[in-house]
Scaffold this motif. Structure first.
Motif, PDB file in Angstrom:
ATOM      1  N   GLY A   7       0.769  -1.237  -0.080  1.00  0.00           N
ATOM      2  CA  GLY A   7      -0.393  -0.061   0.270  1.00  0.00           C
ATOM      3  C   GLY A   7       0.609   1.237  -0.381  1.00  0.00           C
ATOM      4  O   GLY A   7       0.418   2.217  -0.394  1.00  0.00           O
ATOM      5  N   LYS A   8       2.106   0.974  -0.384  1.00  0.00           N
ATOM      6  CA  LYS A   8       2.550   2.615   0.004  1.00  0.00           C
ATOM      7  C   LYS A   8       3.423   2.544  -1.549  1.00  0.00           C
ATOM      8  O   LYS A   8       4.261   2.648  -2.135  1.00  0.00           O
ATOM      9  CB  LYS A   8       4.385   1.988   0.920  1.00  0.00           C
ATOM     10  N   THR A   9       2.065   2.879  -2.224  1.00  0.00           N
ATOM     11  CA  THR A   9       2.423   3.356  -2.962  1.00  0.00           C
ATOM     12  C   THR A   9       3.440   4.488  -3.652  1.00  0.00           C
ATOM     13  O   THR A   9       4.058   4.563  -5.382  1.00  0.00           O
ATOM     14  CB  THR A   9       0.636   3.627  -4.299  1.00  0.00           C
ATOM     15  N   GLU A  10       4.088   5.597  -2.711  1.00  0.00           N
ATOM     16  CA  GLU A  10       4.233   5.948  -3.169  1.00  0.00           C
ATOM     17  C   GLU A  10       5.596   5.612  -3.522  1.00  0.00           C
ATOM     18  O   GLU A  10       6.230   6.825  -4.921  1.00  0.00           O
ATOM     19  CB  GLU A  10       4.979   7.790  -2.224  1.00  0.00           C
ATOM     20  N   TYR A  51      -2.192  -4.581 -10.092  1.00  0.00           N
ATOM     21  CA  TYR A  51      -2.034  -5.483  -9.639  1.00  0.00           C
ATOM     22  C   TYR A  51      -0.899  -6.445  -9.067  1.00  0.00           C
ATOM     23  O   TYR A  51      -0.292  -7.002  -8.226  1.00  0.00           O
ATOM     24  CB  TYR A  51      -1.600  -6.580 -10.694  1.00  0.00           C
ATOM     25  N   ARG A  52      -0.186  -5.140  -8.003  1.00  0.00           N
ATOM     26  CA  ARG A  52       0.527  -4.729  -6.791  1.00  0.00           C
ATOM     27  C   ARG A  52       0.405  -5.915  -6.521  1.00  0.00           C
ATOM     28  O   ARG A  52       1.405  -6.909  -5.209  1.00  0.00           O
ATOM     29  CB  ARG A  52       0.344  -3.620  -6.261  1.00  0.00           C
ATOM     30  N   LYS A  53      -0.938  -6.380  -5.393  1.00  0.00           N
ATOM     31  CA  LYS A  53      -1.376  -7.430  -4.783  1.00  0.00           C
ATOM     32  C   LYS A  53      -0.681  -9.020  -4.979  1.00  0.00           C
ATOM     33  O   LYS A  53      -0.576  -9.659  -4.192  1.00  0.00           O
ATOM     34  CB  LYS A  53      -2.872  -7.355  -4.466  1.00  0.00           C
ATOM     35  N   THR A  54      -0.710  -9.157  -6.866  1.00  0.00           N
ATOM     36  CA  THR A  54       0.118 -10.203  -6.826  1.00  0.00           C
ATOM     37  C   THR A  54       1.749 -10.427  -6.603  1.00  0.00           C
ATOM     38  O   THR A  54       1.451 -11.465  -7.062  1.00  0.00           O
ATOM     39  CB  THR A  54      -0.427 -10.534  -8.493  1.00  0.00           C
ATOM     40  N   TYR A  55       1.918  -9.656  -6.085  1.00  0.00           N
ATOM     41  CA  TYR A  55       3.590  -9.489  -5.772  1.00  0.00           C
ATOM     42  C   TYR A  55       3.587 -10.109  -4.879  1.00  0.00           C
ATOM     43  O   TYR A  55       2.802 -10.640  -3.993  1.00  0.00           O
ATOM     44  CB  TYR A  55       4.234  -8.858  -6.449  1.00  0.00           C
ATOM     45  N   THR A  56       4.837 -10.971  -5.016  1.00  0.00           N
ATOM     46  CA  THR A  56       4.985 -12.126  -3.434  1.00  0.00           C
ATOM     47  C   THR A  56       6.576 -12.146  -3.738  1.00  0.00           C
ATOM     48  O   THR A  56       7.448 -11.820  -4.561  1.00  0.00           O
ATOM     49  CB  THR A  56       4.442 -13.282  -3.480  1.00  0.00           C
ATOM     50  N   ASN A  57       7.271 -11.806  -2.221  1.00  0.00           N
ATOM     51  CA  ASN A  57       8.845 -11.739  -2.160  1.00  0.00           C
ATOM     52  C   ASN A  57       9.448 -12.838  -2.741  1.00  0.00           C
ATOM     53  O   ASN A  57      10.606 -12.763  -3.145  1.00  0.00           O
ATOM     54  CB  ASN A  57       8.699 -11.851  -0.406  1.00  0.00           C
ATOM     55  N   ASP A  58       8.835 -14.276  -3.089  1.00  0.00           N
ATOM     56  CA  ASP A  58       9.889 -14.883  -4.173  1.00  0.00           C
ATOM     57  C   ASP A  58       9.718 -15.302  -5.302  1.00  0.00           C
ATOM     58  O   ASP A  58      10.488 -15.632  -5.883  1.00  0.00           O
ATOM     59  CB  ASP A  58       8.908 -16.277  -3.284  1.00  0.00           C
ATOM     60  N   LYS A  59       9.189 -14.018  -5.658  1.00  0.00           N
ATOM     61  CA  LYS A  59       9.678 -13.616  -7.777  1.00  0.00           C
ATOM     62  C   LYS A  59      10.722 -12.621  -7.719  1.00  0.00           C
ATOM     63  O   LYS A  59      10.999 -11.496  -6.824  1.00  0.00           O
ATOM     64  CB  LYS A  59       7.982 -12.781  -7.819  1.00  0.00           C
ATOM     65  N   ASN A  60      11.048 -12.874  -9.195  1.00  0.00           N
ATOM     66  CA  ASN A  60      11.565 -11.894  -9.320  1.00  0.00           C
ATOM     67  C   ASN A  60      10.954 -10.726  -9.911  1.00  0.00           C
ATOM     68  O   ASN A  60      10.946 -11.171 -10.722  1.00  0.00           O
ATOM     69  CB  ASN A  60      12.793 -13.009 -10.383  1.00  0.00           C
ATOM     70  N   PHE A  61      11.786  -9.823  -9.043  1.00  0.00           N
ATOM     71  CA  PHE A  61      11.057  -8.166  -9.699  1.00  0.00           C
ATOM     72  C   PHE A  61      10.902  -7.741 -11.404  1.00  0.00           C
ATOM     73  O   PHE A  61       9.851  -7.639 -11.682  1.00  0.00           O
ATOM     74  CB  PHE A  61      10.893  -7.348  -8.804  1.00  0.00           C
ATOM     75  N   MET A  62      11.787  -8.091 -11.860  1.00  0.00           N
ATOM     76  CA  MET A  62      12.186  -7.880 -13.285  1.00  0.00           C
ATOM     77  C   MET A  62      11.805  -8.252 -14.103  1.00  0.00           C
ATOM     78  O   MET A  62      11.094  -8.469 -15.133  1.00  0.00           O
ATOM     79  CB  MET A  62      14.237  -7.872 -13.842  1.00  0.00           C
ATOM     80  N   ALA A  63      11.715  -9.936 -13.552  1.00  0.00           N
ATOM     81  CA  ALA A  63      11.034 -10.944 -14.660  1.00  0.00           C
ATOM     82  C   ALA A  63       9.358 -10.666 -14.372  1.00  0.00           C
ATOM     83  O   ALA A  63       8.751 -10.992 -15.623  1.00  0.00           O
ATOM     84  CB  ALA A  63      11.533 -12.420 -14.018  1.00  0.00           C
ATOM     85  N   TRP A  64       8.723 -10.335 -13.239  1.00  0.00           N
ATOM     86  CA  TRP A  64       7.522 -10.076 -13.173  1.00  0.00           C
ATOM     87  C   TRP A  64       7.492  -8.796 -13.971  1.00  0.00           C
ATOM     88  O   TRP A  64       5.926  -8.671 -14.239  1.00  0.00           O
ATOM     89  CB  TRP A  64       7.127  -9.885 -11.946  1.00  0.00           C
ATOM     90  N   LEU A  65       7.861  -7.611 -13.314  1.00  0.00           N
ATOM     91  CA  LEU A  65       7.923  -6.457 -14.904  1.00  0.00           C
ATOM     92  C   LEU A  65       8.292  -6.856 -16.383  1.00  0.00           C
ATOM     93  O   LEU A  65       6.705  -6.601 -16.847  1.00  0.00           O
ATOM     94  CB  LEU A  65       9.129  -5.350 -14.206  1.00  0.00           C
ATOM     95  N   PHE A  66       8.868  -8.007 -16.639  1.00  0.00           N
ATOM     96  CA  PHE A  66       8.707  -7.793 -17.993  1.00  0.00           C
ATOM     97  C   PHE A  66       7.815  -8.580 -18.513  1.00  0.00           C
ATOM     98  O   PHE A  66       7.116  -8.514 -19.824  1.00  0.00           O
ATOM     99  CB  PHE A  66      10.241  -8.108 -18.890  1.00  0.00           C
ATOM    100  N   HIS A  67       7.092  -9.152 -17.230  1.00  0.00           N
ATOM    101  CA  HIS A  67       5.879 -10.352 -17.974  1.00  0.00           C
ATOM    102  C   HIS A  67       4.581  -8.871 -18.295  1.00  0.00           C
ATOM    103  O   HIS A  67       3.985  -9.574 -19.316  1.00  0.00           O
ATOM    104  CB  HIS A  67       5.815 -11.104 -16.757  1.00  0.00           C
TER     105      HIS A  67
END
Length: 176
Positions: A7-10, A51-67
């Motif tokens: 929720g810290k969208t800033e 879709y921020r709520k679908t992100y979890t710590n076990d995901k690689n952020f860059m891979a998630w972003l590029f997806h």
């Protein structure tokens, strides 16, 4: 991204500044023009927020972003009933003189040769080159992606580039 998902969208602005260039390059390399690439980057980050709520710590952020970026690209072009951006040489001839058209042709030829050379590499070598040269990842990041040490990533990438160079020039010789 964990802060954004909580929720810290800033803090999304920091992620935007950090990754917008890579995402822009991704779209640009797919054939989008500058304005389209910028628009697709904006849309990608709007979806990241959505879709921020679908992100979890076990995901690689860059891979998630590029997806997400890939989905944005596909959605954009499916709405236009096209396979993707199209290069129209007739328009280029109108805007440029003969020398510029010849230069564009040479670049196009070299790009096709590079694609052939890349496709003849092993998947591991191709992956290293794309991560390093096209996605501008550091050796430390590449090491995390492929599961080796930073030094091994540097050595493997260097060897892959040497193989690419050799194949590229062999293809040039065979065409002559």
């Amino acid at each position: 991204m964990l802060q954004v998902s909580e929720g810290k969208t800033e803090t999304l602005g920091l992620l935007y500044e950090r990754y917008k260039r890579r995402l822009f390059g991704f779209f640009y390399q797919l054939g989008c023009d500058r304005q389209q690439s910028e628009d697709l980057v904006q849309e990608t980050f709007m979806r990241v927020l959505r879709y921020r709520k679908t992100y979890t710590n076990d995901k690689n952020f860059m891979a998630w972003l590029f997806h997400i970026g890939r989905n944005v690209f596909n959605t954009h072009y499916s709405k236009q009933n096209r396979q993707g951006p199209q290069v129209e040489l007739a328009d280029n001839r109108m805007e440029f003189g003969a020398a510029e058209v010849e230069l564009a042709f040479d670049r196009s030829h070299n790009t096709r040769q590079l694609e052939k050379a890349l496709n003849s590499l092993t998947l591991e070598n191709k992956e290293l080159i794309v991560l390093n040269k096209f996605k501008e990842m550091r050796y430390k990041e590449i090491a995390e992606v492929v599961g080796c040490t930073e030094g091994a990533a540097r050595t493997r990438t260097h060897r892959a580039l040497q193989k690419l160079k050799t194949i590229f020039f062999e293809l040039e010789k065979s065409e002559r």
